[in-house]
Design a protein around this motif. Structure first.
Motif, PDB file in Angstrom:
ATOM      1  N   ASP A 258      64.395  10.858  39.022  1.00  0.00           N
ATOM      2  CA  ASP A 258      65.641  11.126  38.299  1.00  0.00           C
ATOM      3  C   ASP A 258      65.607  10.469  36.927  1.00  0.00           C
ATOM      4  O   ASP A 258      66.080  11.030  35.939  1.00  0.00           O
ATOM      5  CB  ASP A 258      66.845  10.593  39.089  1.00  0.00           C
ATOM      6  CG  ASP A 258      67.046  11.322  40.406  1.00  0.00           C
ATOM      7  OD1 ASP A 258      66.977  12.561  40.405  1.00  0.00           O
ATOM      8  OD2 ASP A 258      67.249  10.629  41.432  1.00  0.00           O
ATOM      9  N   VAL A 259      65.038   9.246  36.900  1.00  0.00           N
ATOM     10  CA  VAL A 259      64.970   8.482  35.642  1.00  0.00           C
ATOM     11  C   VAL A 259      63.630   7.758  35.535  1.00  0.00           C
ATOM     12  O   VAL A 259      63.190   7.119  36.497  1.00  0.00           O
ATOM     13  CB  VAL A 259      66.102   7.426  35.551  1.00  0.00           C
ATOM     14  CG1 VAL A 259      66.055   6.713  34.202  1.00  0.00           C
ATOM     15  CG2 VAL A 259      67.467   8.045  35.759  1.00  0.00           C
TER      16      VAL A 259
ATOM     17  N   CYS B 291      70.209   2.013  37.443  1.00  0.00           N
ATOM     18  CA  CYS B 291      69.935   3.390  37.885  1.00  0.00           C
ATOM     19  C   CYS B 291      69.726   3.424  39.399  1.00  0.00           C
ATOM     20  O   CYS B 291      70.298   4.274  40.101  1.00  0.00           O
ATOM     21  CB  CYS B 291      68.687   3.939  37.183  1.00  0.00           C
ATOM     22  SG  CYS B 291      68.948   4.420  35.459  1.00  0.00           S
TER      23      CYS B 291
ATOM     24  N   THR C  42      59.992  16.302  29.700  1.00  0.00           N
ATOM     25  CA  THR C  42      60.206  15.939  31.103  1.00  0.00           C
ATOM     26  C   THR C  42      58.951  15.415  31.804  1.00  0.00           C
ATOM     27  O   THR C  42      58.984  15.148  33.002  1.00  0.00           O
ATOM     28  CB  THR C  42      60.735  17.159  31.907  1.00  0.00           C
ATOM     29  OG1 THR C  42      59.831  18.257  31.732  1.00  0.00           O
ATOM     30  CG2 THR C  42      62.135  17.545  31.452  1.00  0.00           C
TER      31      THR C  42
ATOM     32  N   LYS D 123      63.546  13.746  35.201  1.00  0.00           N
ATOM     33  CA  LYS D 123      64.698  14.531  34.732  1.00  0.00           C
ATOM     34  C   LYS D 123      65.298  13.876  33.490  1.00  0.00           C
ATOM     35  O   LYS D 123      65.737  14.541  32.556  1.00  0.00           O
ATOM     36  CB  LYS D 123      65.763  14.610  35.830  1.00  0.00           C
ATOM     37  CG  LYS D 123      65.402  15.482  37.006  1.00  0.00           C
ATOM     38  CD  LYS D 123      66.557  15.451  38.022  1.00  0.00           C
ATOM     39  CE  LYS D 123      66.116  16.058  39.345  1.00  0.00           C
ATOM     40  NZ  LYS D 123      67.135  15.837  40.397  1.00  0.00           N
ATOM     41  N   ASN D 124      65.354  12.542  33.513  1.00  0.00           N
ATOM     42  CA  ASN D 124      65.871  11.763  32.380  1.00  0.00           C
ATOM     43  C   ASN D 124      64.894  10.642  32.054  1.00  0.00           C
ATOM     44  O   ASN D 124      64.252  10.094  32.960  1.00  0.00           O
ATOM     45  CB  ASN D 124      67.233  11.143  32.722  1.00  0.00           C
ATOM     46  CG  ASN D 124      68.279  12.175  33.057  1.00  0.00           C
ATOM     47  OD1 ASN D 124      68.863  12.798  32.174  1.00  0.00           O
ATOM     48  ND2 ASN D 124      68.518  12.386  34.349  1.00  0.00           N
ATOM     49  N   SER D 125      64.799  10.293  30.783  1.00  0.00           N
ATOM     50  CA  SER D 125      63.954   9.166  30.373  1.00  0.00           C
ATOM     51  C   SER D 125      64.755   8.212  29.497  1.00  0.00           C
ATOM     52  O   SER D 125      65.642   8.647  28.747  1.00  0.00           O
ATOM     53  CB  SER D 125      62.730   9.655  29.597  1.00  0.00           C
ATOM     54  OG  SER D 125      61.871  10.396  30.431  1.00  0.00           O
TER      55      SER D 125
ATOM     56  N   GLN E 247      72.029   8.639  23.316  1.00  0.00           N
ATOM     57  CA  GLN E 247      71.251   9.830  23.648  1.00  0.00           C
ATOM     58  C   GLN E 247      70.508  10.287  22.389  1.00  0.00           C
ATOM     59  O   GLN E 247      71.074  10.315  21.294  1.00  0.00           O
ATOM     60  CB  GLN E 247      72.237  10.916  24.108  1.00  0.00           C
ATOM     61  CG  GLN E 247      71.642  12.177  24.669  1.00  0.00           C
ATOM     62  CD  GLN E 247      72.773  13.108  25.126  1.00  0.00           C
ATOM     63  OE1 GLN E 247      73.813  13.210  24.460  1.00  0.00           O
ATOM     64  NE2 GLN E 247      72.598  13.764  26.256  1.00  0.00           N
TER      65      GLN E 247
ATOM     66  N   LYS F 168      68.494  16.024  24.856  1.00  0.00           N
ATOM     67  CA  LYS F 168      69.646  15.596  25.659  1.00  0.00           C
ATOM     68  C   LYS F 168      69.314  14.784  26.907  1.00  0.00           C
ATOM     69  O   LYS F 168      70.143  14.005  27.376  1.00  0.00           O
ATOM     70  CB  LYS F 168      70.515  16.798  26.043  1.00  0.00           C
ATOM     71  CG  LYS F 168      69.859  17.798  26.975  1.00  0.00           C
ATOM     72  CD  LYS F 168      70.834  18.922  27.318  1.00  0.00           C
ATOM     73  CE  LYS F 168      70.205  19.900  28.306  1.00  0.00           C
ATOM     74  NZ  LYS F 168      71.140  20.983  28.659  1.00  0.00           N
ATOM     75  N   ASN F 169      68.108  14.908  27.465  1.00  0.00           N
ATOM     76  CA  ASN F 169      67.775  14.153  28.682  1.00  0.00           C
ATOM     77  C   ASN F 169      66.994  12.870  28.387  1.00  0.00           C
ATOM     78  O   ASN F 169      66.511  12.204  29.290  1.00  0.00           O
ATOM     79  CB  ASN F 169      66.966  15.030  29.655  1.00  0.00           C
ATOM     80  CG  ASN F 169      65.585  15.377  29.117  1.00  0.00           C
ATOM     81  OD1 ASN F 169      65.472  15.834  27.973  1.00  0.00           O
ATOM     82  ND2 ASN F 169      64.556  15.164  29.900  1.00  0.00           N
TER      83      ASN F 169
ATOM     84  N   TYR G 250      67.108   9.140  26.412  1.00  0.00           N
ATOM     85  CA  TYR G 250      67.964   8.107  25.828  1.00  0.00           C
ATOM     86  C   TYR G 250      67.091   6.983  25.271  1.00  0.00           C
ATOM     87  O   TYR G 250      65.914   6.867  25.611  1.00  0.00           O
ATOM     88  CB  TYR G 250      68.914   7.542  26.891  1.00  0.00           C
ATOM     89  CG  TYR G 250      69.849   8.568  27.491  1.00  0.00           C
ATOM     90  CD1 TYR G 250      71.173   8.642  27.080  1.00  0.00           C
ATOM     91  CD2 TYR G 250      69.405   9.455  28.475  1.00  0.00           C
ATOM     92  CE1 TYR G 250      72.038   9.588  27.633  1.00  0.00           C
ATOM     93  CE2 TYR G 250      70.258  10.402  29.028  1.00  0.00           C
ATOM     94  CZ  TYR G 250      71.574  10.463  28.597  1.00  0.00           C
ATOM     95  OH  TYR G 250      72.432  11.391  29.139  1.00  0.00           O
TER      96      TYR G 250
ATOM     97  N   ILE H  36      74.135   8.486  32.688  1.00  0.00           N
ATOM     98  CA  ILE H  36      73.325   9.464  33.414  1.00  0.00           C
ATOM     99  C   ILE H  36      73.970   9.804  34.765  1.00  0.00           C
ATOM    100  O   ILE H  36      73.945  10.948  35.212  1.00  0.00           O
ATOM    101  CB  ILE H  36      71.880   8.943  33.612  1.00  0.00           C
ATOM    102  CG1 ILE H  36      71.141   8.898  32.263  1.00  0.00           C
ATOM    103  CG2 ILE H  36      71.099   9.799  34.610  1.00  0.00           C
ATOM    104  CD1 ILE H  36      69.807   8.163  32.290  1.00  0.00           C
TER     105      ILE H  36
END
Length: 466
Positions: free
Chosen positions: A5-6, A22, A122, A137-139, A301, A305-306, A308, A334
């Motif tokens: 997820d992160v 997280c 990603t 999904k997010n970094s 951000q 968008k994914n 940060y 997030i």
């Protein structure tokens, strides 16, 4: 390929705290660190080791200068064992970084050692003992900063050094020249001055700690002069040259005259710069600004968008606790929460002795912004606790709105100011007035009484003990 997820790139205070938050929020989390140990600059070659040396050197100075006055007789000469002092510092670092390993395991965070770089928005490639690729999904970019220099200085890491090398010298310098009168230079300068080095500070601005309230700068300058530091402000360094074991620093003073300083070590301490080398941000489409910082919006951000970014790699003060707040902020963002950071209420601290701490607006800022204010100041020497501990240098100053009495800024220099500033942060977070703090009971005898007295001084000049 593992999916998360992160993914957090960088394990300094911002990175590891962000990763923990997280994980607490139920997000599958990975953290990537290029070095063998976690903790980043702060834990390995910054905040923690420098405080260990500051504390050790403080004990030595007390033994040499103050024990006799306290009725403590030490037979024989008190000597510095620098090797042991550096070794103890490393033990503190090892214990602290080991604690981060434990926290990663406790929170089920996967740790990858190696250089993390974006393949795309990603996917992250990790070049370590072997090459690994993960999907996220997010970094969160938390790659921190490294010591800055001046373009004409050749840092050889032997005689012309940065803070990293200053934390592990094999000898006490005879004469340490420090370029930069900010936090890092002053703290390390005090370590080696206590241990017997002659120390010269060369600062481009017209005062030391130039970003803090000028009253703090003036008081700390007085303390340092008393400790026989040489301080040359309004000096522009033009060259740094090494000849064998000698370093020659040439500068120009405010009159335009050339000045020369000679020493056996030169510490270049002119701030820090964002570190994005090897990140391959462009592959993910992430924009950097003209100073090499990652561009972010109010949600931290990036333009992707994914992804940060937090801490020293983005705009704002380069402080470990600011990075921690941002790590938590991004984790909660997030997770769909709506967190908040008030950057005006992130305190700044210089861990010299006396310590210097500040939060909110300085007098200079209030004047510039045209805000009418009142000021209350109380000297540490008027406290019974300060006299008992022989820590009488310094003061607490509270700035409050002239009409509403709301506290706008608190600036202090004195024993344990780094801890005392938290009271001011709490008060200002709840928008307290000077009167509110003045009416709170403070234990006696304590250093915190100076905060109450400064609040009284700001409230119709009602301080009781001066």
């Amino acid at each position: 390929m593992k999916s998360y997820d992160v993914a957090v790139i960088g394990s300094g205070p911002g990175g590891y705290v962000g990763a923990i938050r997280c994980a607490q929020l139920g997000l599958k989390t990975a953290i990537i660190e290029k070095y063998a140990t976690l903790g980043g600059t702060c834990l390995n070659v910054g905040c923690i080791p420098s405080k260990a040396l500051l504390d050790s050197s403080h004990h030595f100075e007390d033994a040499v200068k103050h024990f006799e006055e306290h009725g403590i007789d030490i037979p024989g000469e008190v000597k510095v064992n620098l090797e042991k002092m550096i070794s103890r510092k490393q033990e503190v670092v090892d214990q602290t970084t080991g604690g981060i390993d434990f926290l990663m395991k406790k929170n089920n965070i996967d740790v990858y050692h190696g250089m993390g770089s974006f393949k795309d928005a990603t996917h992250i490639t990790i070049e370590g003992d072997e090459t690994t690729e993960i999907e996220a999904k997010n970094s969160i970019i938390a790659t921190g900063s490294k010591p800055a220099s001046l373009p004409f200085i050749d840092i050889d890491k032997e005689r012309i050094i940065t803070s990293t090398e200053a934390l592990k010298l094999k000898e006490v310098p005879k004469h340490l020249i420090i370029i930069g009168g900010g936090v890092i230079g002053l703290e390390l300068g005090q370590v080696y001055r206590r241990l017997g080095a002659e120390v010269t500070i060369v600062e481009y601005m017209d005062r030391i700690i130039p970003t803090m309230d000028s009253g703090l700068s003036k008081e700390l300058n007085k303390v340092f002069k008393k400790a026989k530091f040489s301080i040359a402000v309004s000096h522009k360094v033009k060259s740094v040259e090494r000849k064998g074991d000698e370093v020659i620093v040439k500068a120009e003073n405010k009159k335009g005259e050339d000045v020369e300083f000679k020493g056996d070590y030169c510490l270049v301490s002119v701030g820090r710069k964002p570190y994005t080398d090897g990140l391959n941000a462009e592959a993910a489409g992430v924009k950097l600004d003209d100073r090499g910082r990652v561009e972010v919006n109010e949600h931290l951000q990036t333009n992707v968008k994914n992804i940060y970014a937090i801490g020293d790699v983005v705009k704002g003060a380069m402080l470990a606790h600011k990075a921690e707040e941002e790590g938590v902020f991004v984790a909660e963002t997030i997770a769909g929460q709506k967190p908040h950071i008030d950057y005006n209420l992130i305190p700044g601290v210089v861990y010299t002795w006396p310590e210097v701490a500040s939060v909110g607006k300085t007098e200079e800022q209030l004047k510039e912004e045209g805000i009418e204010y009142k000021s209350g100041q109380f000297p540490m020497r008027a406290l019974g606790r300060s006299r008992a501990s022989m820590d009488t240098d310094g003061f607490v100053k509270i700035l409050a709105d002239k009409k509403t009495d709301e506290i706008l800024g608190v600036h202090m220099i004195g024993a344990r100011a780094a801890d005392l500033i938290a009271e001011a942060v709490v008060a200002m977070e709840y928008r307290a007035s000077a009167e509110d703090v003045a009416r709170m009971s403070h234990a006696h005898p304590t250093y915190t009484e100076a905060v109450k007295e400064a609040a009284l001084a700001a409230t119709e000049d009602r301080a009781l003990h001066v």
